[in-house]
Design an enzyme around this catalytic site. Structure first.
Site, PDB file in Angstrom:
ATOM      1  CE1 TYR A  46     -85.772  90.218 -71.575  1.00 28.32           C
ATOM      2  CE2 TYR A  46     -86.630  91.711 -72.971  1.00 28.32           C
ATOM      3  CZ  TYR A  46     -85.949  91.471 -71.900  1.00 28.32           C
ATOM      4  OH  TYR A  46     -85.306  92.223 -71.302  1.00 28.32           O
TER       5      TYR A  46
ATOM      6  CG  HIS B 212     -79.836  90.712 -72.300  1.00 32.58           C
ATOM      7  ND1 HIS B 212     -81.082  90.057 -72.708  1.00 32.58           N
ATOM      8  CD2 HIS B 212     -80.509  91.041 -70.940  1.00 32.58           C
ATOM      9  CE1 HIS B 212     -82.010  89.964 -71.679  1.00 32.58           C
ATOM     10  NE2 HIS B 212     -81.717  90.604 -70.827  1.00 32.58           N
TER      11      HIS B 212
END
Length: 307
Positions: free
Chosen positions: A54, A122
């Protein structure tokens, strides 16, 4: 239409998704980003969820700044491994055991902590076998050493998450967009297995990339413009919500929590005002007749537990 029976969400277990403060969808003022996390902490959010991907570490750094100002308190902190960042390059796969330790050390440095409550693998969509044989075992060792509290996996695919739960020793999963008011494919495979094995489910992407926040032509769905048939379904859901004087977003936030395997709903925010609004929607009493009418209209899976 009114109904005296309502669901009580005064203590709804809401979490803050910290992708937006990593400039994922557009630039966020640095002070506002930090204030957003502080607002979630002050509002007793159950979970703060971030990841190196992110904003190339920006989300983690901003969360770290907020934690330095607020302390850890009672919320859980989660981040992710599996993708190496930095050096001006796009994120690249990093699912090996050494990658996990190195990535986690970098995350803890950005966050300013020496322990993380939950670490997810992830998006290992194209690296499932490596996640099973290397990434998860490396995280389990870190859990056994006390460096992290729990091992999880975060994906958009309920099918692949089901495989990970079946083949590894996960404590939790983060499923994005596959158990929502709009669609519930995770009900067929992932959620029953998690309930059977005592694996906690964190429901994210409850607006289906934004469609349920504002259903309209061209709205995002799975990060692309929404197809006509999916938009029609979203608009039917909105129409029924409006008949019951219920904000569509409130129904979207509250629906996943009815399933016994789902412990937390994760919603992103980029301002303190958005945090406050999300919590308001999560705690808004909603009429039981709303859910019954949605089911009768064929808009909810017949097996989905109702709030």
């Amino acid at each position: 239409m009114t109904d005296a029976r309502t669901t009580d969400r005064t203590k709804a277990p809401m979490g803050l998704g910290c992708a937006p403060i990593g400039d994922l969808y557009g630039p966020v003022d640095p002070a506002t980003a930090v204030a957003t996390v502080v607002a979630a902490v002050e509002a007793e959010a159950a979970l703060l969820d971030t990841a190196p991907k992110y904003g190339d570490g920006l989300s983690e750094r901003r969360v770290g700044q907020a934690l330095a100002a607020t302390g850890r308190r009672t919320f859980r902190l989660s981040t992710k491994v599996g993708w190496a960042i930095g050096e001006g390059r796009p994120p690249r796969p990093a699912f090996g055991a050494d990658d996990v330790r190195r990535g986690l050390e970098d995350s803890m440095r950005r966050l300013g902590v020496d322990h993380i409550d939950v670490v997810h693998v992830h998006d290992p969509d194209d690296h499932l076998d490596e996640a099973v044989t290397r990434t998860v075992p490396a995280l389990v060792r870190l859990r056994d050493e006390g460096v992290i509290g729990a091992v999880g996996a975060g994906m958009n695919s309920n099918r692949l998450l089901h495989e990970l739960v079946r083949r590894t020793d996960l404590d939790c999963v983060l499923i994005a967009g596959r158990y929502t008011l709009l669609e519930q494919p995770a009900l067929a495979d992932l959620l029953p297995l998690c309930a059977q094995r005592g694996v906690e489910v964190i429901a994210a992407g409850v607006y289906n990339s934004g469609l349920l926040a504002d259903p309209r032509p061209g709205a995002p769905y799975n990060y692309r413009p929404v197809p006509d048939d999916v938009l029609a379904r979203a608009l039917r859901i909105k129409e029924i919500c409006e008949r019951h004087s219920v904000p569509l977003r409130a129904a979207a936030v509250q629906f996943p929590l009815a399933h016994p395997a789902v412990t937390t709903v994760l919603v992103g925010a980029a301002t303190p005002e958005e945090v406050a609004d999300n919590l308001r929607l999560a705690r808004l009493p909603l009429p039981a007749l709303l859910w019954e009418e949605l089911r009768e209209a064929g808009l909810l899976d017949p097996l989905a537990p109702l709030p």
